[in-house]
Design a protein around this motif. Structure first.
Motif, PDB file in Angstrom:
ATOM      1  N   PHE A  15       0.831  -1.196   0.000  1.00  0.00           N
ATOM      2  CA  PHE A  15       0.000   0.000   0.000  1.00  0.00           C
ATOM      3  C   PHE A  15       0.863   1.242   0.000  1.00  0.00           C
ATOM      4  O   PHE A  15       1.991   1.230   0.476  1.00  0.00           O
ATOM      5  N   LYS A  16       0.313   2.323  -0.532  1.00  0.00           N
ATOM      6  CA  LYS A  16       1.011   3.608  -0.549  1.00  0.00           C
ATOM      7  C   LYS A  16      -0.008   4.731  -0.363  1.00  0.00           C
ATOM      8  O   LYS A  16      -1.182   4.570  -0.689  1.00  0.00           O
ATOM      9  N   TYR A  17       0.468   5.825   0.170  1.00  0.00           N
ATOM     10  CA  TYR A  17      -0.299   7.069   0.177  1.00  0.00           C
ATOM     11  C   TYR A  17       0.301   7.948  -0.909  1.00  0.00           C
ATOM     12  O   TYR A  17       1.513   8.109  -0.989  1.00  0.00           O
ATOM     13  N   ILE A  18      -0.540   8.523  -1.728  1.00  0.00           N
ATOM     14  CA  ILE A  18      -0.107   9.494  -2.731  1.00  0.00           C
ATOM     15  C   ILE A  18      -0.715  10.830  -2.334  1.00  0.00           C
ATOM     16  O   ILE A  18      -1.940  10.957  -2.244  1.00  0.00           O
ATOM     17  N   ILE A  19       0.150  11.787  -2.049  1.00  0.00           N
ATOM     18  CA  ILE A  19      -0.282  13.100  -1.578  1.00  0.00           C
ATOM     19  C   ILE A  19       0.048  14.129  -2.646  1.00  0.00           C
ATOM     20  O   ILE A  19       1.201  14.281  -3.047  1.00  0.00           O
ATOM     21  N   GLU A  20      -0.987  14.815  -3.098  1.00  0.00           N
ATOM     22  CA  GLU A  20      -0.813  15.832  -4.135  1.00  0.00           C
ATOM     23  C   GLU A  20      -1.091  17.204  -3.540  1.00  0.00           C
ATOM     24  O   GLU A  20      -2.162  17.451  -2.985  1.00  0.00           O
ATOM     25  N   GLY A  21      -0.093  18.073  -3.620  1.00  0.00           N
ATOM     26  CA  GLY A  21      -0.240  19.460  -3.192  1.00  0.00           C
ATOM     27  C   GLY A  21      -0.139  20.368  -4.391  1.00  0.00           C
ATOM     28  O   GLY A  21       0.026  19.909  -5.522  1.00  0.00           O
ATOM     29  N   ASP A  68      -5.208  16.635  -3.098  1.00  0.00           N
ATOM     30  CA  ASP A  68      -5.789  15.291  -3.038  1.00  0.00           C
ATOM     31  C   ASP A  68      -4.874  14.363  -2.242  1.00  0.00           C
ATOM     32  O   ASP A  68      -3.646  14.487  -2.299  1.00  0.00           O
ATOM     33  N   ILE A  69      -5.484  13.417  -1.505  1.00  0.00           N
ATOM     34  CA  ILE A  69      -4.752  12.357  -0.813  1.00  0.00           C
ATOM     35  C   ILE A  69      -5.402  11.047  -1.201  1.00  0.00           C
ATOM     36  O   ILE A  69      -6.623  10.895  -1.093  1.00  0.00           O
ATOM     37  N   ARG A  70      -4.587  10.093  -1.668  1.00  0.00           N
ATOM     38  CA  ARG A  70      -5.110   8.785  -2.074  1.00  0.00           C
ATOM     39  C   ARG A  70      -4.372   7.684  -1.329  1.00  0.00           C
ATOM     40  O   ARG A  70      -3.142   7.703  -1.222  1.00  0.00           O
ATOM     41  N   PHE A  71      -5.115   6.712  -0.823  1.00  0.00           N
ATOM     42  CA  PHE A  71      -4.563   5.503  -0.216  1.00  0.00           C
ATOM     43  C   PHE A  71      -4.785   4.402  -1.239  1.00  0.00           C
ATOM     44  O   PHE A  71      -5.921   4.092  -1.589  1.00  0.00           O
ATOM     45  N   VAL A  72      -3.710   3.831  -1.776  1.00  0.00           N
ATOM     46  CA  VAL A  72      -3.832   2.891  -2.893  1.00  0.00           C
ATOM     47  C   VAL A  72      -3.141   1.577  -2.602  1.00  0.00           C
ATOM     48  O   VAL A  72      -2.182   1.501  -1.833  1.00  0.00           O
TER      49      VAL A  72
END
Length: 77
Positions: A15-21, A68-72
């Motif tokens: 799993f990863k968190y993708i954090i977009e600022g 946006d923050i995504r847990f994938v």
């Protein structure tokens, strides 16, 4: 005589968190044992835990001006 074959069907989870600022795109790795199954049956992971393990703070998260923050779940890279 019957031959029995064992087939491993389970795949290692990642799993990863993708954090977009506004000006950053950050990918944070998640330890498999930090991912939990919540009451709804969905897989979840506390973002604060992941930030801490990747040497970030909640104050840094605020500075990134989140979009946006995504847990994938990563499958086959």
């Amino acid at each position: 005589m019957t031959t029995i074959e064992q087939v491993k069907l389970s795949q290692e989870k990642e799993f990863k968190y993708i954090i977009e600022g506004k000006t950053v795109l950050i990918t944070l790795s998640v330890d498999n044992n930090d991912a939990i199954c919540n009451a709804d049956g969905n897989i979840d992971c506390p973002l604060e835990t992941v930030l801490r393990k990747n040497n970030f703070t909640l104050q840094e998260l605020r500075k990134w001006e989140l979009i946006d923050i995504r847990f994938v779940k990563i499958i086959d890279d």
